[in-house]
Design a protein around this motif. Structure first.
Motif, mmCIF file in Angstrom:
data_model
loop_
_atom_site.group_PDB
_atom_site.id
_atom_site.type_symbol
_atom_site.label_atom_id
_atom_site.label_comp_id
_atom_site.label_asym_id
_atom_site.label_seq_id
_atom_site.Cartn_x
_atom_site.Cartn_y
_atom_site.Cartn_z
ATOM 1 N N TRP A 109 14.703 11.157 8.314
ATOM 2 C CA TRP A 109 15.824 10.849 6.910
ATOM 3 C C TRP A 109 16.561 10.473 7.244
ATOM 4 C CZ3 TRP A 109 17.284 14.794 3.702
ATOM 5 C CH2 TRP A 109 18.473 14.815 3.291
ATOM 6 N N CYS B 16 12.601 14.748 12.360
ATOM 7 C CA CYS B 16 12.997 14.630 11.328
ATOM 8 C C CYS B 16 14.441 13.675 10.899
ATOM 9 C CB CYS B 16 12.997 16.136 11.677
ATOM 10 S SG CYS B 16 12.092 17.361 11.365
ATOM 11 N N ALA C 97 11.278 21.929 -2.470
ATOM 12 C CA ALA C 97 11.948 20.926 -0.968
ATOM 13 C C ALA C 97 11.043 21.673 0.347
ATOM 14 C CB ALA C 97 12.952 20.330 -0.884
ATOM 15 N N VAL C 98 11.612 22.512 0.379
ATOM 16 C CA VAL C 98 11.048 23.640 1.592
ATOM 17 C C VAL C 98 9.404 24.709 1.480
ATOM 18 C CG1 VAL C 98 11.370 26.053 2.994
ATOM 19 C CG2 VAL C 98 13.467 24.194 2.345
ATOM 20 N N ARG D 108 17.922 23.645 6.500
ATOM 21 C CA ARG D 108 16.743 24.269 6.052
ATOM 22 C C ARG D 108 15.692 23.238 5.995
ATOM 23 N NH1 ARG D 108 19.008 26.714 0.875
ATOM 24 N NH2 ARG D 108 16.567 27.346 0.332
ATOM 25 N N LEU D 109 15.648 22.678 5.943
ATOM 26 C CA LEU D 109 15.018 21.027 5.496
ATOM 27 C C LEU D 109 14.077 20.967 6.633
ATOM 28 C CD1 LEU D 109 15.763 18.748 2.996
ATOM 29 C CD2 LEU D 109 14.089 20.250 2.479
ATOM 30 N N VAL E 17 9.014 14.249 1.118
ATOM 31 C CA VAL E 17 10.123 14.852 0.607
ATOM 32 C C VAL E 17 12.244 14.116 0.442
ATOM 33 C CG1 VAL E 17 11.052 17.672 1.042
ATOM 34 C CG2 VAL E 17 8.563 16.707 0.750
ATOM 35 N N PHE E 18 11.999 14.009 2.073
ATOM 36 C CA PHE E 18 13.196 13.801 1.902
ATOM 37 C C PHE E 18 14.195 12.839 1.524
ATOM 38 C CE2 PHE E 18 13.301 16.636 5.132
ATOM 39 C CZ PHE E 18 13.274 16.320 6.999
ATOM 40 N N ILE F 84 16.464 22.384 -3.246
ATOM 41 C CA ILE F 84 16.139 22.618 -1.782
ATOM 42 C C ILE F 84 15.062 23.656 -1.850
ATOM 43 C CG2 ILE F 84 17.095 23.334 0.347
ATOM 44 C CD1 ILE F 84 18.219 20.348 -0.702
ATOM 45 N N HIS G 44 21.571 22.239 4.086
ATOM 46 C CA HIS G 44 20.922 21.676 3.539
ATOM 47 C C HIS G 44 19.631 21.276 4.071
ATOM 48 C CE1 HIS G 44 23.949 22.361 0.086
ATOM 49 N NE2 HIS G 44 23.482 23.322 -0.446
ATOM 50 N N VAL H 136 6.438 15.423 5.310
ATOM 51 C CA VAL H 136 8.260 15.918 5.108
ATOM 52 C C VAL H 136 9.390 14.649 5.017
ATOM 53 C CG1 VAL H 136 9.838 15.095 7.656
ATOM 54 C CG2 VAL H 136 7.861 16.945 7.109
ATOM 55 N N VAL I 124 14.478 14.601 -2.371
ATOM 56 C CA VAL I 124 16.111 15.193 -1.812
ATOM 57 C C VAL I 124 17.279 13.739 -2.290
ATOM 58 C CG1 VAL I 124 17.891 16.666 -0.918
ATOM 59 C CG2 VAL I 124 14.996 17.061 -1.172
#
Length: 293
Positions: A284, A280, A226-227, A265-266, A244-245, A223, A262, A241, A248
């Motif tokens: 996701w 976001c 990724a952040v 935070r992302l 990265v999602f 995590i 978690h 973004v 993860v």
């Protein structure tokens, strides 16, 4: 027999346009960019080539582009006044599945003050200048002449929909358009940045696969990395973004170890780079769909 008469006899009268398409064409002819909305009053998802704006997006999305996709991609950025696009074969199948017509207020130099309940309507009547109003399921849309930054939750039950946003078309309404007052602009200027508490809930997958994490530190390190990757992005943020999602979720999405903390935070990292909570959530969801989660 004249030629038009022969054509009418041979082919019959032109079939009427579907209701949503007819409404969309009428709005577009008056300079209002339109797009179809699906069940839930949300835009249709991107095509596989454009998921997560991997295609580069479009110029008016502040992402290098342009995208040449002929489909109904990119949510509000797909809105158009071009009748050839609106009635194109690529859009035809989507109109048949659409439940309503959406439009991009900012693209028509308009701002919609979305009042979501009776208290919000009362506040508007006591505070804002009269303008064009349209009844909604739970409240009213107050439409002003002029564009501005969009933002949800500027006060209880009040959202601002203008630039880089879409609104549902619910009819012509009543009253005359008036200029956007400073009172509405001030609402956005005074709105604090979105916090993790305002983010969509229950976004963590609940997989039942075997957990590959030897210790909790493995997940924590993933995590954190990724952040860091999101935070260090200097271009193509939306595409970064999404990637990265996707990374993860591909590693941690099937064992059920990811928690809402978690994900928060992302999302917070993405929003620090200018992403909205809605973007976001969409990224996701698209990543989960791609992975079949």
């Amino acid at each position: 027999m004249t030629q038009p008469a022969v054509i009418r006899r041979a082919f019959g009268p032109r079939p009427p346009l579907p209701d949503h398409l007819r409404t969309a064409m009428s709005l577009a002819s008056n300079g209002v960019p339109v797009l179809p909305l699906r069940r839930g009053k949300v835009p249709f998802g991107n095509c596989p080539a454009c998921v997560g704006n991997a295609c580069g997006g479009r110029p008016n999305m502040r992402i290098p582009g342009p995208c040449q996709c002929p489909g109904v991609c990119h949510a509000w950025a797909a809105a158009t006044t071009d009748p050839d696009v609106i009635a194109s074969p690529a859009w035809a199948a989507v109109w048949r599945r659409a439940v309503c017509v959406g439009y991009h207020p900012g693209g028509a130099h308009l701002t919609v003050v979305d009042l979501d309940n009776a208290d919000a309507v009362t506040w508007a009547r006591e505070t804002l200048p009269a303008t064009r109003t349209v009844a909604t399921t739970r409240g009213e849309h107050w439409i002003y002449r002029g564009a501005m930054t969009s933002r949800n939750g500027v006060r209880p039950g009040v959202d601002i929909k203008s630039a880089m946003a879409y609104a549902r078309y619910l009819g012509p309404g009543s009253g005359h358009l008036t200029d956007l007052p400073d009172t509405v602009r001030t609402l956005v200027a005074a709105k604090p940045p979105t916090t993790p508490a305002a983010m969509p809930a229950a976004v963590a997958p609940t997989g039942e696969g075997t957990c590959p994490h030897g210790t909790p530190a493995y997940l924590e390190r993933g995590i954190a990395m990724a952040v860091e990757r999101i935070t260090e992005a200097h271009s193509a943020v939306h595409a970064t973004v999404y990637r990265v999602f996707l990374a993860v979720l591909s590693r941690h999405g099937r064992c059920g170890c990811l928690t809402d903390a978690h994900i928060a935070r992302l999302f917070t990292a993405a929003q620090s780079k200018g992403e909205t909570a809605r973007h976001c959530a969409d990224a996701w969801t698209n990543a989960r769909t791609t992975l079949g989660l």
